[in-house]
Scaffold this motif. Structure first.
Motif, short mmCIF file in Angstrom:
data_model
loop_
_atom_site.label_atom_id
_atom_site.label_comp_id
_atom_site.label_asym_id
_atom_site.label_seq_id
_atom_site.Cartn_x
_atom_site.Cartn_y
_atom_site.Cartn_z
N LEU A 183 -4.31 8.61 4.94
CA LEU A 183 -4.55 10.00 4.59
C LEU A 183 -5.21 10.09 3.21
CD1 LEU A 183 -1.07 11.41 5.67
CD2 LEU A 183 -3.22 11.56 6.94
N LYS A 184 -5.84 11.22 2.93
CA LYS A 184 -6.52 11.40 1.65
C LYS A 184 -5.58 11.20 0.47
CE LYS A 184 -10.18 14.40 3.32
NZ LYS A 184 -10.80 15.73 3.27
N ARG A 185 -4.35 11.70 0.57
CA ARG A 185 -3.41 11.55 -0.55
C ARG A 185 -3.03 10.09 -0.75
NH1 ARG A 185 0.56 13.33 3.19
NH2 ARG A 185 2.12 11.68 3.42
N GLN A 186 -2.94 9.32 0.33
CA GLN A 186 -2.62 7.90 0.22
C GLN A 186 -3.78 7.15 -0.43
OE1 GLN A 186 -1.89 7.52 4.42
NE2 GLN A 186 0.34 7.51 4.15
N THR B 256 4.10 -4.15 13.24
CA THR B 256 2.90 -3.36 12.97
C THR B 256 3.09 -2.73 11.60
OG1 THR B 256 3.71 -1.29 13.95
CG2 THR B 256 2.55 -2.82 15.42
N PHE B 257 2.00 -2.55 10.90
CA PHE B 257 2.06 -1.94 9.57
C PHE B 257 1.25 -0.66 9.63
CE2 PHE B 257 2.94 -6.38 9.19
CZ PHE B 257 4.11 -6.35 8.43
N ARG B 258 1.85 0.40 9.09
CA ARG B 258 1.27 1.73 9.26
C ARG B 258 1.15 2.47 7.94
NH1 ARG B 258 3.35 3.49 15.09
NH2 ARG B 258 3.68 1.40 15.91
N ALA B 259 0.11 3.27 7.87
CA ALA B 259 -0.08 4.22 6.78
C ALA B 259 0.36 5.55 7.37
CB ALA B 259 -1.54 4.27 6.35
N PHE C 91 0.82 -1.21 0.00
CA PHE C 91 0.00 0.00 0.00
C PHE C 91 0.85 1.26 0.00
CE2 PHE C 91 -2.79 -3.31 1.39
CZ PHE C 91 -3.95 -3.02 0.68
N PRO C 92 0.32 2.36 -0.54
CA PRO C 92 1.08 3.61 -0.60
C PRO C 92 1.60 4.05 0.77
CG PRO C 92 -0.94 3.81 -1.89
CD PRO C 92 -1.02 2.51 -1.14
N GLU C 93 2.88 4.31 0.81
CA GLU C 93 3.56 4.83 2.01
C GLU C 93 3.45 3.90 3.21
OE1 GLU C 93 2.90 9.06 2.77
OE2 GLU C 93 2.05 9.23 0.75
N ALA C 94 3.13 2.64 2.99
CA ALA C 94 3.04 1.68 4.10
C ALA C 94 4.45 1.36 4.60
CB ALA C 94 2.34 0.41 3.65
N VAL C 95 4.58 1.30 5.91
CA VAL C 95 5.85 0.96 6.54
C VAL C 95 5.61 -0.06 7.64
CG1 VAL C 95 6.95 3.19 6.03
CG2 VAL C 95 5.71 2.88 8.18
#
Length: 135
Positions: A115-118, A37-40, A24-28
């Motif tokens: 976030l909206k951009r993600q 843990t996986f984060r947006a 996923f976009p910008e997932a870390v």
């Protein structure tokens, strides 16, 4: 207090879940409480391991409308700590694990916190005619 690591070596099921989450976009991935843990951005959308007794469980944030149906399914359970905020969990390393369903749950959870951009970037990737893997 330092938490014990939930996983300390290679794990095929975790690797498969990791690949889903990091797509996923910008997932870390961030290690917290001894577990992945996986984060947006800064917000968690999946935590691995609802408890030390269930390391191969995925804690996720369901769509509130879908949650009502999911809690009726015996495969899902209310995890400690996250449960009171509406999160659910499911075991992902079982013979019955449906990886298509798990991928959908991961995406729904991501959409709850991104976030909206993600979300806009994700929707561009998912758009008909978009090149496969066009991150």
């Amino acid at each position: 207090m330092e938490h014990p690591l939930l996983f300390d070596g290679p794990d095929a099921a975790l690797e498969r879940l990791r690949a889903l989450c990091l797509a996923f976009p910008e997932a870390v991935e961030v290690l917290a409480w001894g577990r992945p843990t996986f984060r947006a951005g800064k917000k968690i959308f999946v935590t691995v391991g609802a408890s030390m007794d269930r390391p191969h469980s995925m804690v996720f944030k369901p769509d509130p409308e879908e949650r009502r149906a999911l809690v009726q399914d015996a495969r899902f359970f209310i995890p400690p700590y996250f449960g009171p905020a509406g999160w659910l969990a499911i075991d992902f390393d079982t013979p019955r694990a449906d990886w298509v369903e798990l991928a959908e749950l991961v995406e729904t959870s991501y959409r709850q916190v991104a976030l909206k951009r993600q979300l806009a970037q994700l929707d561009r990737w998912r758009a008909p005619g978009a090149p496969e893997g066009s991150k």
